[in-house]
Every structure is written in C-alpha cells, then in structure tokens.
Design a protein around this motif. Structure first.
Motif, mmCIF file in Angstrom:
data_model
loop_
_atom_site.group_PDB
_atom_site.id
_atom_site.type_symbol
_atom_site.label_atom_id
_atom_site.label_comp_id
_atom_site.label_asym_id
_atom_site.label_seq_id
_atom_site.Cartn_x
_atom_site.Cartn_y
_atom_site.Cartn_z
ATOM 1 N N THR A 1 20.012 37.787 23.376
ATOM 2 C CA THR A 1 21.231 36.982 23.522
ATOM 3 C C THR A 1 21.251 35.858 22.498
ATOM 4 N N ILE A 2 22.202 35.920 21.565
ATOM 5 C CA ILE A 2 22.334 34.859 20.562
ATOM 6 C C ILE A 2 23.754 34.299 20.617
ATOM 7 N N MET A 3 23.912 33.081 20.073
ATOM 8 C CA MET A 3 25.210 32.392 20.153
ATOM 9 C C MET A 3 26.069 32.726 18.930
ATOM 10 N N LYS A 4 25.859 33.886 18.375
ATOM 11 C CA LYS A 4 26.602 34.311 17.190
ATOM 12 C C LYS A 4 27.406 35.565 17.541
ATOM 13 N N SER A 5 28.449 35.772 16.775
ATOM 14 C CA SER A 5 29.277 36.940 17.026
ATOM 15 C C SER A 5 28.593 38.201 16.463
ATOM 16 N N GLN A 6 28.556 39.250 17.272
ATOM 17 C CA GLN A 6 27.953 40.503 16.834
ATOM 18 C C GLN A 6 28.910 41.662 17.117
ATOM 19 N N ALA A 7 28.824 42.664 16.277
ATOM 20 C CA ALA A 7 29.639 43.863 16.485
ATOM 21 C C ALA A 7 29.042 44.701 17.596
ATOM 22 N N SER A 8 29.914 45.277 18.407
ATOM 23 C CA SER A 8 29.431 46.179 19.449
ATOM 24 C C SER A 8 30.563 47.110 19.867
#
Lengths: 363, 363, 363, 363
Positions: free
Chosen positions: D304-311
């Motif tokens: 879990t990170i506070m950055k936007s990730q593609a999914s």
C-alpha cells in the motif's frame, strides 16, 4: 483421498493389492532402540495366514515378510520401518468371471464407481489381504507394549448364534490358541467348529464376534474430545474388512441399565484407585483409567458364497454370480490377530501422544 | 495431545469448558459462497439445549451464538468460520462438593491423572456442554448437504428396555419432533416418556439408543482402507459423551446370519443400480453405494444420579458422592441433534475428499 | 516423530537408508485413471543418478525401480502407489572408518544424539540417497501436471561465485540438458564445469544455486494463512539435503526496493488479467496468480571432502576425518531433478486441495 | 482447503478477518500445568501493535486479548486454549474505493479468483492483522521455552540498502528494544529510522530483513526427512505476510564457499561437543546440534503506497488505485515479534515431537 495412514505419532501407512506384486506397510514414528524380534512378527502373520486349519480357506500363502528399512543391527533407528510381503501366487489365477460383474456385498461396485476402474483380481485393494500388513505393524507395536507389560488378547466369543457363556473376567487367555476357532471356552469352541464345518459344507458362510481384552493399560491414554481412546479403537476396528459394529464396556447392553446400576464406584486399595465394577470398560471420559479395557467387534458373514446369486454387470445387465475358489466360511478365527494388531497400534499411538500431557513430564 | 479437531478437508476444531467464559468451534475448509442461515443454526442449537422439556435437565441455557469470522455479506468466504457461545451462568454455581472428589463413571479421575489438575466446575472440558459447538458446525455442514439433497435424520429408538417396533424403512421422519423424546413411533414414544419420568422421580437415570438414517448420499464417499466411511462415522459417534457402541447396517445382529441371507443382491432399475436388501447399510467396502445409510448409537445412563455412591477423594480416602443440581435423567432426546451433527460433518468431509478421486474430475 | 510424509491430499511417504536393502515411496491420494509412463520415471531417475558425468560422483548406481501397488493395466487405481529401488551395492563397502566418528557438517552427530544409535553406512537415512524416492514421486506428479499444461523446469544458476547473467524470462529451457552442469547459458555453463573440475581435483567441494520456473500454473493454488503456496514450496525445498535458503520472486534482493518500484501493476489483455512486472513471482497473498512462478534454492558445498578435518568420536575424543570413496564435488547438477520433483509434488497437492474452494465447484 | 493450522503436536489454529468482529487462535496440545502470564502476552502484542511509533502506521488499535478456554486458576489444563482479540474500530471505515478494484501486489485478485468473492474491508483475511493471533500463541510457546532456558530474539538487520555491520555473535539482544526500529546496532538504527521517515514522507514504502537467533536450543529437535527443523522454521517464516525469502546458517552466501571453508569442525570441551565455526546455523541434517540457531527473513516493501498506480477492476477495466488511510512505511520493526512467535511455536512443536524419539525416553 489418502485414507491409508492410521495414527498420529505412530503412523502406519499400508499399501498393496491382493494380486499385485506385494503388500506392505511403513511405520513412521517408531521410537529408536527397540529390539526387533523377526520370529515374533512371523508368528503373528502365521496366526492370520490362510490355510491354517480346516475351518479357514484352503488357499496356501506363506506370508514371508522382510523388513527393508528402519532397522539396523537388530534395533529400530527412529527412521521409517518398511515391511514387505510378496504375493507369491499372484499370476496364477483366473478372474475373468468377475471382471465385469459386481459380486453382491463386495466392494466391486463401489470401487468401480468411485475410481472409474478397479483391480478386480481377488478383490484388489478391497481384499482382506491388506490386513497382513496391519498384522506386521501390530507385531512391532506389541513389542513396545511388552516393555510396559501391557497385555492384549482377542478371541472368538460368538459364531452365528453360538456364544460364550463365560464372563469377561473368567476368560483364560492361555486357552485361546488351543483350538482352531480361537475360543477360550472349550465346549463352546467345539460347537463353533462343528457349526462352521456345517456352514462350509453347504457352500455358505457365517458371521461372528471377536472380543478383545487389554490388561495393564497405563492410565491417561486418550485425547478428548474427538480422539477419545475408545473412539480411535472403534475406528481402527471398524476399518477391518467385514466389521459391522463396535462396543466397549457395557456396550449396547448397557443402555438398559439405570445409572445406579451402571456407575462404577471407586475404592482405593494399597494406594491404587480402582473401580468395584467395570461397566466403563477401562475408559472414562475417553481416557484409560487403569482397569481392564474390553470391547466386542461384530463381523458379518463372508460375502463370497458357493451359491448362485443375482447381480448386475458393469453394463447394468442382470447376471448371476457364483463364488469360485477357496474362501473362508467364517472370518473370525483369522480376524483375532488383526483385531489385536489394530488395538496394539492404537495403544502405542496414544501412549506416545500422552508423553507430553503435562509440563512436569517435559522437563 | 491435540485431539480436538475432526475431519481432513472440512476440519472442525472445538474448544471450551462447561463453566469457562465461552465454548466455540472453528471450521477450516468450508467452501466459499455458501449462504449461511443463522436461524437454522439457532434452531439446531435449540434442539440440543437444556431445559427444553420435562424429561431433560431443568437447567436453562439459551445458547445464543455468534459467528465472528469467515462469513461476509451472509456468505462463507473460504476462510475459517468461528462460532462462539457464551456460558451465561458460568459464575453462579458452587462446585466445592466435587472439587476434591471423583464422581463415579465421570471423567474426574482420568482428567486428574492425565493432566495433573482439572477444571472441576460442571465437569469442565469433559462435560457434554462442548457438544453445542459440534451442533453449530453440524448445522453448517447440513447447509452444504441440503444443496445436494442429502437428508439426515436421527431419532430415539430405545430407552432402557423399551424399543421401537418399526423397521428402518417404516420410519416417518416428520414425526420425530412431534414428541419430546424424539421417537417417531407415537405409542412407543409415550412409553419412553413415562419411563423417563419414573426414572427421574427416583433420582436415577437410564440409557438409550439413537438411530440415524441418511438418504440420497452420493455414491463414492469413503476412503479405504482406514478411512472407511463407516469407520469415521463410528469414530465421530463414539466421540460423543456417554456413547458405548456403534453399529451400521445389520450390525451386531448381522453376525447371526448366513452369507446367503445377508448378501444384498444387485438389480438395475431405470439405469440405476440398487440392492434388493440393504444389510450393508448403504456402505460396501467402506464406500457409500447410494442406498440408505443407517446406524445405531448406544448411550449409557447419565452418570450423575441423586443417590449416594461410594467413591474416593483426590487423597484416595473413601467418601460419598451425591449428585446435586439439575441433570438429565436420560440423555438420548438431546443427543439426537448431536448425532445428526457428527454425521453431517463426516459426510461433508468425505464429500470434499472424494472430489479428487478420478483424473476425469480434475480437468 | 514421523516427519517422512509430505503433502495433505497428495501424500508422499518416503523410506529407506543409503545402504539398506531398498529405498522407496508411497503416494496416497493420487487420482485414479492416470496413465503411468514407466520410461519417464526412469528418465527422471537417470537425471539424478550418480556417475552420470565427470563432475558428479563416479559411483555407479543404476537406480532401477519397480511399482508394486496402485497401478493396474497401466493406470493408477486410486489406491496407494508404491515404488521401490533396490540398493545394489549395499553390502560391498567398508564404513568402519566413520562408524565411531562424527564427520564435520554431516548429520552423524545429530542422528546419534537424537536416536541413540544410527545406521552409519553411507550416511544411512541422512544420505541424499533418499531423494531418489522423491524423484519417483515427482515424476508421477509431473504426469498429472502435464495434463494441465503446467511446465516445471529447474537449472543451475550459480556455482561458487560464477552465476548466470540471463534474466528469468530470457532462459531457454531447451538448453538445460545440453550440458552436464545443467545451466542453460552456455558460456557460463563452461565456466561452471571448469570450476567444479578444479575444485574436485583439489579434493574439495563447492556450493551453488538451483533456480526453478513454473509456467501455466493455474490461478488459485495456495491455502492461506499458513499453507501459502510459497511457504510449502519453501518447506519442500528446504527439506532437500544441503539446502540453506529459499527465496521466490524478488526474494532477498526485493528488500532493497521501494513499494513504488516493487509493486506489480495489473492490466488486462484479451480478457486475461496480468501484471506488468512480476516481482511477486507468480504468487500474491500466498495464492498463485497465473503469472510465472520462480524461486531460488541455495545449496551449501558437499560436506565430504578429501582433506583431513578435525572432529571428535562418539567418546568425545579428538580425531581426524578424511573423506573416502567417490563423492560429488558439487551437488547442484544432480539437485536439479530433485528441486523439480518437490515442486511438482507440492503443486499437485495444492491443485487437489483447491478443487473444493468454492461451492460452485462442488455441485 | 484448511491451511489455518500450524504444528503437529502443538497445533495452532488461527482465524479472523481484519475488520470482522474479532480475530483469535486456538492452541491444541499445550501441556497442562503451565502458568500463564497474561501480562507477558499483552506485552508481546504491544510490540506488534500499530501506532507504537512514528515509523509505523499511525492507526491505533489496543489489541486487548482475553483467554476464554483451556486455562483454570492461572494454569493450562491440557485442553484447547483459545485467545480472542476484538477488532475495535471494525465498522468505522469506508472501503468502497477498493471494493471493486484489485490493489497491485495485494491479495485482492487472488482471493477473488480463488474464492469467488472476498471480504475487502482492510484486506479481510489477507491482512497482516491475523498475525496478532500468532503473537498470542507465540507468547504461550515462549513461556514453555523459558522453562528450558531457550532464548529467542529477533531484530531488524536491514532496511532497504542499510544493513548492520555486526556479525551474528556480536549482537547484544538487550539493545533491540532501545530504539523504535528494533536494530541492536545503534548507529545503523538511526540511519534506518531516518530512511524510513524519508520513504514515508514520499508516500512510499521500503523492504527489510529480520534476523532471528535462538540460544540454548536442546539437541535433537527436527524430524527428517521432510520435517527438518529448518524446513518448518522456513515454512513458518514464509507464511508471514510480505515474506519473500528465508535462509539459515550460511544461507545464500554459503554457496560461494568451499567445503573446506564451510565445514564446521567438532571439538569437545568439558564433555560438551561443539563446533569451531557455525556455518550450519545450529542445525545439521535437519536436527538441532546445540549450537546457536540463526536465520534471516526477507520482507518486501509494503504494497500500500500513497501514489497512484495502474490496475484493473473486477470487470477487467483499467483503473487507478491510490492508497488511503494510515499504513506502515516499512513492516520490519513490527515484524520482529511475529518472527519470534513463529520461531517459538515451531520450536515447542518440535520439542514435543522429540519426546518420543527413543525407547529409553518412554519407559
């Protein structure tokens, strides 16, 4: 899947088909340092082997075994012990008459349905031949129990409607092997033998009961709530071919008694706590209490008979089946060492499991 | 050690003492996606709960449960399902009268010997209170079986010497819950109830038999050679408090029959292979054959009686013990749902185990 | 006690000492109806056997096996499958030089302490000889996986300090068996071979790493929280002789990455959900996600060296030990099929376990 | 199916979802008569609990537990011990943002595929929240080990690329709890803390290594060939959330050594057999040899990170995911007590299993 292992700490895995190359067993968890008495194992197998008397099947199998692992310089090493018995006459017979037919009250139909195909030669895996492997494992378990002075003996207490008149505590175990039906009450034994011979001459079969007694069982064996000592003894017995029932202590008769009649009052003698009666059969709350354990095992009549019976074939067509070859007219005389073997395996397993019940035992 | 888990693929672990804070169970291996009917679980618990009629103990316990894991939005998630029941009246009673005494035919002595000390309050772990946890697990197992149209019902077939006259196939399961003793034969039920009331008025107890039937069991359940279906059913039943015996199909009566009488001949009707008779009790070679399964479970009389009995204390001194409080005069009416629960758990476990018996099923 | 069984639904039990009469294995839980390819089993054993090249031990053992149960007319029957390998040269050697000495970094001392005595001939049960039994079982597991198009291949990725430069996805599995060290990168393979030969000529040994890849693994294998797929793969690998470490996916290197670098972003192509990168190594939350699984297994240098080492005897006296006979200078080339075998056994077990995860699969 | 139990004789079953009503554990097989120190259990839970320092998640959970079975008058009774922790803030949060999305490198996708649906609240069962139950069980295992003077301590030896310079034997366990990152080398600890703070301020996460040492382990623990001590330690560690690798003794570094460098020569001092070096890591042939056991456990960066990730979402559509709420920037400081717990559980299980290795121990 995978129902061929019995026990938790003393684990016995068995394998082999009636007419495969060999049958055998692996014991994983036998303590190291046990002297293995090969002659004793053979003598136990001999008590189970076919062809031993006129009231068993006339088939001859010598049931010679060998131990191929886990024993070094005559002692167990703590590694898996493997015992093998070759099926000597495995290729000599003709089973084409049952290849496509389901024999009544055999496992042909259920094996076929469950597994899609089956080794039909002599019943394959469903044959009682596999119990020779249990007897091997049981003989090793008995060697351990002998070190603790635990005594196990079983005997035939009923054949058809003929049953022993002696009470549990009246039985003399020395007399069990004095007759071919393995009943310690001589007069009854004779009647049983005559009855089996008559049944056999008619091409029929008959059921019976094996009773087993265990003396000097240590207190504390049994792991409630599911693995009660009698629950696993019961499972072990019910897993033997042809068994239909198990009862211990007062058993099915006990249901007719009142609590005031059935309860076993305690007393103490020379510092040893005992019970005046023993309806409990040596087990209370699933744990051995030091009194004698005893139980009955019901065996149905052998399914193979020399008479014509209606059945179906694998296509569902109506056929007739007639038993061929040489079969036991009554299974209980040969079942005696098998019952003892399963009792011995169970007791050793619970003995090992009980070695860590208290912190005081650990340190 | 560690005998509180039952099952291989559908594993039920139970815990809790009679007067501890709560009892409960964890099911590990329940398939995901099963709708959980909470009312059904409660209704099963209500069939077992104390105080339900004049012939059971007058103790009152509501046995409200909660599910605290493994269910989300009303469906199982495939993760462990935990159910808990608080022991409401756990601190209200006085057990000083049995703290240092071994009650006859209870587990006090054996627990004390095995573990060095024991929770004596209400029998602690050895109390039948733990069977409420089994009933919770069994209710969930029944929900799975319902999806396959498998039907399980048990009933009281014998109390003391009073037994049903109906044959297995004559029983109408709709009548079981119509009377408080749970016997589907009305005339016999009345006699049983009267007998239990009389026994109770004398401060005594009496044994009985619970019979269980299973209809529409899929073919192929059972894992020989040790994990035969009837062997694990037997173990499950024998693990219930007060059980002394188990028999299935022809059982102990079957030993008196000849093979020609006992064998179940096959026939085929509308493409379905069946047997004309069912002495096998729906299981052949340890595997279900699609016919009805039926078995009997023998329960001894409850050990707690309102009469004075001789016993010893923890110091081995002679003492007298008299039952106190409110106890069941006969355990079988409340044992009916417990027998069903253990049957359901066992069947589901074997159903799951059987899903990988053939390569054809895998791909 | 009893640590010789691996697997839950596909249970493999192994037995046998290095110089006992035979070693072998029993598989309990193999689905019925699988065609058994005996030549394939032999070819797998041949990849493991001693004497296969100049960089392995020069000992010769043919490792011929036979299947003695569980297979009928070329197909598995659903009953236990037993495979045996005789130890041909079991009686020919002299082990008196190690009978009373503890060889450094062998299991002599610990077996002796644990079991009180030991079969010292060739290391007895602690010898890697037992892994031949695993390879037999693994070959059968591979036959099942082949039906599902699952592909498993392992190779030597490091010997001493010499390691492959290719990345996981660059490896061509066709090249693994083209050289005797089983490294698919030809240039590196040559260096590895030269290095092992040099080590050998000095009477010394060297460690190495085996990498294993699994392609087309079905989604959903793994049973959290304890029986995560990688946890049991790890246990299986760590149970192989001489293994010191296991890592999957990004492994020990992954700890140096940030979440934003390490996370595998999802995308969907032609309706198939995949990840852009695969640091997860095909397993997320302990369950396979359909991407390639890959892991590394670290093997220490073989403990038997041709140099004199200080040690003690069973009396605690200082002695010297020098390796005798013919031993592997580096174990990894022969470890490749063992790693594959344990991977195959683990995958099949989890495949069977996963067949009952959802209600929808059952009905 | 059913992977939530760990151990053979000391069996730990865990249950519960991150935002279900409670999580908990049942220990079946704990010897009777152990004094339970409730404060110690709480102190162990406190070492794991969220919100304990500026470098862990700022979420607050008190993790108060209660024992509801198996303990009477402060001592274990030999019956199952159940511990429960309520999830206090279970209903307060909003998870609609991840309900239909698969977070990268979490278990959302695999749980969804395996089980058909999932409890998405806080990760449900796949959340590391369940490890609190392991810590409870581990605390009880530690109480048993304390009676045998066995000492277990773990610490953070690496965060990202920052690693300890001290060697295994130089570590002072007293210093572990003197800083919030639980690294006993003060200078390195400071760097680690600063690094984690920086990572956190970027909304990112970082991996790390936990090292564990065990002193005074009794000789003889471990059950070859599959249940080698390090194999089950490895499985236990690999079953912890986020773990990617396990190595013991010389581990992956050891592969670069020659046998002559790696072998641990024996010597005897004051009648005690020891090794001069300890590349074996206290385990030889899978059995403890009395030297210190040590191993490393690799943890990946928190997913879990506070950055936007593609999914993708459950429909396979492309979406973006951004972490919400308060999460650990680095999991290793809180993982220290979890590693110790799994080590303690494993050791106790093997200690109990080893109590029946020799006939001499039985009688």
């Amino acid at each position: 899947m995978s129902g061929n292992t019995f026990g938790v700490n003393f684990k016995v895995t068995v394998f082999g088909e009636s007419h495969g190359e060999m049958i055998g067993m692996v014991i994983d968890g036998c303590p190291a340092g046990l002297d293995i008495d090969l002659d004793f194992i053979q003598s136990e197998l001999d008590r189970r082997k076919p062809g031993q008397s006129k009231i068993t099947t006339q088939r001859k199998e010598d049931d010679h075994f060998k131990i191929v692992s886990g024993v070094f310089e005559g002692k167990t090493t703590g590694t898996p012990i493997t015992g093998l018995i070759e099926n000597k006459d495995q290729q000599s017979r003709d089973y084409s008459h049952i290849q496509d037919k389901f024999r009544p009250s055999h496992a042909d139909y259920t094996y076929d349905q469950k597994y899609g195909h089956r080794d039909y030669r002599g019943g394959g895996r469903s044959s009682a031949r596999e119990t020779a492997a249990r007897v091997m494992a049981g003989a090793i378990a008995k060697m351990i129990l002998k070190k603790m002075n635990v005594e196990i003996f079983a005997y035939v207490s009923k054949v058809g409607k003929i049953e022993m008149s002696q009470k549990i505590h009246e039985v003399n175990p020395q007399l069990i092997e004095t007759n071919i039906v393995r009943c310690p009450e001589e007069k009854i034994a004779k009647k049983m033998i005559a009855h089996i011979e008559e049944i056999k001459s008619n091409g029929d079969t008959i059921g019976g009961v094996v009773t087993c007694q265990i003396k000097n069982c240590p207190i504390g064996l049994g792991e409630p709530v599911f693995d009660k000592l009698h629950a696993d003894l019961g499972k072990g017995m019910l897993s033997i071919n042809a068994v239909k029932g198990f009862e211990y202590g007062s058993g099915f008769q006990g249901v007719e008694l009142k609590g005031s009649e059935h309860n076993d009052e305690f007393f103490s003698q020379d510092g040893v706590i005992q019970t005046k009666t023993n309806h409990s059969g040596g087990i209370q709350g699933g744990i051995s209490n030091g009194m004698d354990i005893y139980f009955n095992v019901a065996f149905k009549p052998v399914a193979t008979i020399m008479k014509s019976q209606a059945s179906v074939d694998t296509e569902g067509q109506q056929v007739n089946v007639v038993g061929k070859g040489r079969h036991d007219p009554c299974v209980v005389p040969r079942a005696v060492p098998i019952v003892e073997a399963m009792a011995a395996i169970t007791l050793v397993d619970f003995y090992l499991r009980n070695k860590t019940s208290q912190m005081g035992d650990l340190l």
